[in-house]
Design a protein around this motif. Structure first.
Motif, PDB file in Angstrom:
ATOM      1  N   GLY A  85      -4.248  -6.406  -5.266  1.00 27.86           N
ATOM      2  CA  GLY A  85      -2.833  -6.602  -5.453  1.00 27.86           C
ATOM      3  C   GLY A  85      -2.226  -7.003  -4.122  1.00 27.86           C
ATOM      4  O   GLY A  85      -2.658  -6.539  -3.065  1.00 27.86           O
ATOM      5  N   ASN A  86      -1.205  -7.846  -4.152  1.00 30.85           N
ATOM      6  CA  ASN A  86      -0.614  -8.379  -2.929  1.00 30.85           C
ATOM      7  C   ASN A  86       0.716  -7.705  -2.620  1.00 30.85           C
ATOM      8  O   ASN A  86       1.341  -7.089  -3.495  1.00 30.85           O
ATOM      9  N   VAL A  87       1.146  -7.837  -1.347  1.00 32.68           N
ATOM     10  CA  VAL A  87       2.412  -7.300  -0.868  1.00 32.68           C
ATOM     11  C   VAL A  87       3.277  -8.471  -0.430  1.00 32.68           C
ATOM     12  O   VAL A  87       2.853  -9.285   0.394  1.00 32.68           O
ATOM     13  N   LYS A  92       7.149  -5.607  -1.283  1.00 35.45           N
ATOM     14  CA  LYS A  92       7.000  -5.102  -2.649  1.00 35.45           C
ATOM     15  C   LYS A  92       5.656  -5.555  -3.229  1.00 35.45           C
ATOM     16  O   LYS A  92       5.127  -6.610  -2.879  1.00 35.45           O
ATOM     17  N   CYS A  93       5.118  -4.741  -4.140  1.00 32.81           N
ATOM     18  CA  CYS A  93       3.990  -5.191  -4.934  1.00 32.81           C
ATOM     19  C   CYS A  93       4.477  -6.253  -5.903  1.00 32.81           C
ATOM     20  O   CYS A  93       5.563  -6.113  -6.493  1.00 32.81           O
ATOM     21  N   THR A  95       3.183  -9.816  -8.662  1.00 31.67           N
ATOM     22  CA  THR A  95       2.179 -10.725  -9.202  1.00 31.67           C
ATOM     23  C   THR A  95       2.908 -11.931  -9.771  1.00 31.67           C
ATOM     24  O   THR A  95       4.137 -11.969  -9.839  1.00 31.67           O
ATOM     25  N   LEU A 152      -4.894  -2.545  -3.060  1.00 36.87           N
ATOM     26  CA  LEU A 152      -3.797  -3.325  -2.485  1.00 36.87           C
ATOM     27  C   LEU A 152      -4.178  -3.862  -1.117  1.00 36.87           C
ATOM     28  O   LEU A 152      -4.594  -3.108  -0.242  1.00 36.87           O
ATOM     29  N   SER A 177       7.719   0.069  -6.165  1.00 37.40           N
ATOM     30  CA  SER A 177       7.406  -1.212  -6.805  1.00 37.40           C
ATOM     31  C   SER A 177       5.966  -1.257  -7.281  1.00 37.40           C
ATOM     32  O   SER A 177       5.666  -1.826  -8.344  1.00 37.40           O
ATOM     33  N   CYS A 178       5.045  -0.654  -6.513  1.00 36.80           N
ATOM     34  CA  CYS A 178       3.633  -0.637  -6.900  1.00 36.80           C
ATOM     35  C   CYS A 178       3.410   0.239  -8.129  1.00 36.80           C
ATOM     36  O   CYS A 178       2.640  -0.119  -9.036  1.00 36.80           O
ATOM     37  N   TYR A 182       1.959  -1.422 -11.541  1.00 31.70           N
ATOM     38  CA  TYR A 182       0.594  -1.099 -11.934  1.00 31.70           C
ATOM     39  C   TYR A 182       0.444   0.218 -12.695  1.00 31.70           C
ATOM     40  O   TYR A 182      -0.298   0.276 -13.688  1.00 31.70           O
ATOM     41  N   VAL A 206      -4.409   4.318  -6.943  1.00 30.98           N
ATOM     42  CA  VAL A 206      -4.163   3.246  -5.979  1.00 30.98           C
ATOM     43  C   VAL A 206      -5.149   3.370  -4.818  1.00 30.98           C
ATOM     44  O   VAL A 206      -5.383   4.465  -4.290  1.00 30.98           O
TER      45      VAL A 206
END
Length: 460
Positions: A85-87, A92-93, A95, A152, A177-178, A182, A206
């Motif tokens: 997962g990206n930041v 914020k997380c 997609t 992440l 946000s994550c 998720y 996580v």
């Protein structure tokens, strides 16, 4: 962790380069740079078996979630870490379908036919969850004890971690946000896919793969001296919010059943081998209070970008990086053995143009070795074929727990089942938390490495 420079969007996004973790040597393109430990009493098997599944592997590699079932790996794993997962730049997380940054198509939009599905049923045009996420959900249905974690960051996507962790307010917003994306499963709408709760119940925790707090990582990754303090606070914020969500009752309403006792969400981190990087970014006693385990970097000790051949994952080594050195470094700093999960490579690092004679190790080389996906980086399943070809000779240092292939010009350093049996004995003898693998797509079709680890850890 490491990253692979495969081709295409997913690859660029997720290449883990661990070696950079290590030090003067340049990192490789490959998987983690990627470790684990114990969990809460009564909720975990004796040893964790944690495998990374790469988002981008479903493309050129054609490694699907279903392959974890057909290879037998799923039945032997306790955790699957979904990479990555990206930041975002605003901490914020997120997609979406952003080349090099996010791949919602692979995650939850791409439909699978019956032949490609874990349950043998084709995805429909109107279901809210498809792609890898839906296949992982189907895999969990077949293996109720299996946990799926969202990992992440990684080498390429740790760019904005330092900014996201910089203040109490930014940490709170980032973690929230994550969890929303998720854990609660509130995915962005993409046609008929996604929506509130679309992935609810899929992720069981996580994995924080920030490479590296307080130290240089990828070329565009921000790092600051205060990262060590902020990483500790970030880990605590994740623990606090995950526990609060579990106790709220919402977790059982979304993906569980009414009246179920609050679930526990696992929290882990991928951590480095280099003592300098440990001290620059990790307050070991404090983060160990909040994590269930950490995944120790156990590979990319040396990489194919270096000018001299060397071992990349030896259990022991004199005056060099090694698995044992990494374990001892974390123990000395206050980590409980049961929370240390040993990272193992399902790939090798390779050099060509090797001169100097002998068995090839410790000799000058001109370039990374040609390989299937990225020069200097090759899956175990391909290296096994080289070992069986008769062209390469298999060399071993039984004392150090390492192996390599050499044909007089090209050398590959890697782990095979014999090396992994030695490493699993070490895990048992030192009462560590288990084993982690980067990455599952490097194993053979019948899961040879996964089986070797499982058998080694199952011995009494």
């Amino acid at each position: 962790m490491r990253r692979r420079t495969l081709s295409g969007l997913a690859i660029a996004a997720c290449a883990f380069s661990l070696a950079a973790t290590l030090a003067p040597a340049a990192h490789a393109t490959g998987g983690h740079g990627k470790d684990h430990g114990g969990s809460h009493a009564g909720s975990a098997p004796a040893y964790k078996r944690v495998g990374y599944f790469t988002q981008w592997g479903v493309y050129g590699r054609d490694f699907q979630v279903k392959d974890l079932e057909t290879s037998g790996a799923a039945a032997k794993l306790t955790h699957i870490n979904y990479a990555f997962g990206n930041v975002s730049a605003d901490g914020k997380c997120f997609t979406g379908n952003v080349p090099g940054e996010a791949d919602a198509w692979a995650d939850y939009v791409r439909p699978l036919d019956a032949a490609g599905s874990v349950d043998g049923v084709a995805d429909t045009d109107d279901q809210a969850l498809a792609g890898n996420f839906n296949q992982l959900r189907e895999l969990k249905a077949k293996h109720p004890g299996l946990k799926v974690m969202i990992s992440l960051g990684g080498w390429s996507w740790s760019t904005h971690f330092s900014d996201a962790a910089r203040t109490a307010a930014s940490r709170k917003a980032f973690v929230s946000s994550c969890i929303d994306l998720y854990i609660k499963g509130n995915l962005p709408v993409d046609g008929v896919r996604g929506g509130d709760g679309a992935a609810a119940g899929l992720f069981d925790g996580v994995d924080i793969d920030w490479e590296w707090p307080g130290s240089a990582g990828d070329s565009d990754t921000v790092h600051r001296p205060e990262d060590k303090r902020n990483f500790t606070a970030l880990v605590h914020e994740f623990r606090t919010q995950l526990d609060a969500y579990a106790k709220s009752g919402a977790a059982s309403r979304k993906g569980g059943h009414p009246g179920a006792k609050p679930r526990h969400y696992d929290l882990s981190a991928f951590v480095p081998t280099s003592p300098e990087k440990i001290d620059a970014g990790f307050d070991v006693p404090r983060i160990m209070r909040d994590v269930d385990f950490v995944n120790l970097q156990g590979y990319d000790f040396h990489v194919s970008g270096e000018k001299t051949t060397a071992q990349q994952s030896a259990l022991y080594a004199k005056d060099d990086f090694s698995v044992d050195q990494t374990v001892r470094a974390w123990l000395r700093r206050g980590a409980p053995a049961r929370k240390l999960v040993m990272g193992m490579p399902f790939y090798g690092q390779g050099w060509t143009g090797v001169t100097g004679g002998g068995d090839g190790l410790g000799q000058p080389a001109t370039a990374p070795a040609p390989a299937t996906w990225a020069a200097g980086y090759e899956d175990y399943k391909a290296l096994k074929k080289l070992a069986e070809s008769g062209t390469y000779k298999v060399h071993r240092n039984v004392r150090d727990g390492s192996a390599w292939l050499f044909d007089g010009t090209t050398l590959w350093t890697y782990d095979d089942p014999q090396v992994l049996r030695t490493k699993t004995a070490y895990i048992r003898d030192h009462r560590l938390g288990g084993a982690m693998f980067w990455s599952l797509d490097g194993d053979t079709d019948d899961g040879e490495l996964m089986t070797a680890v499982d058998r080694g850890l199952s011995r009494r």
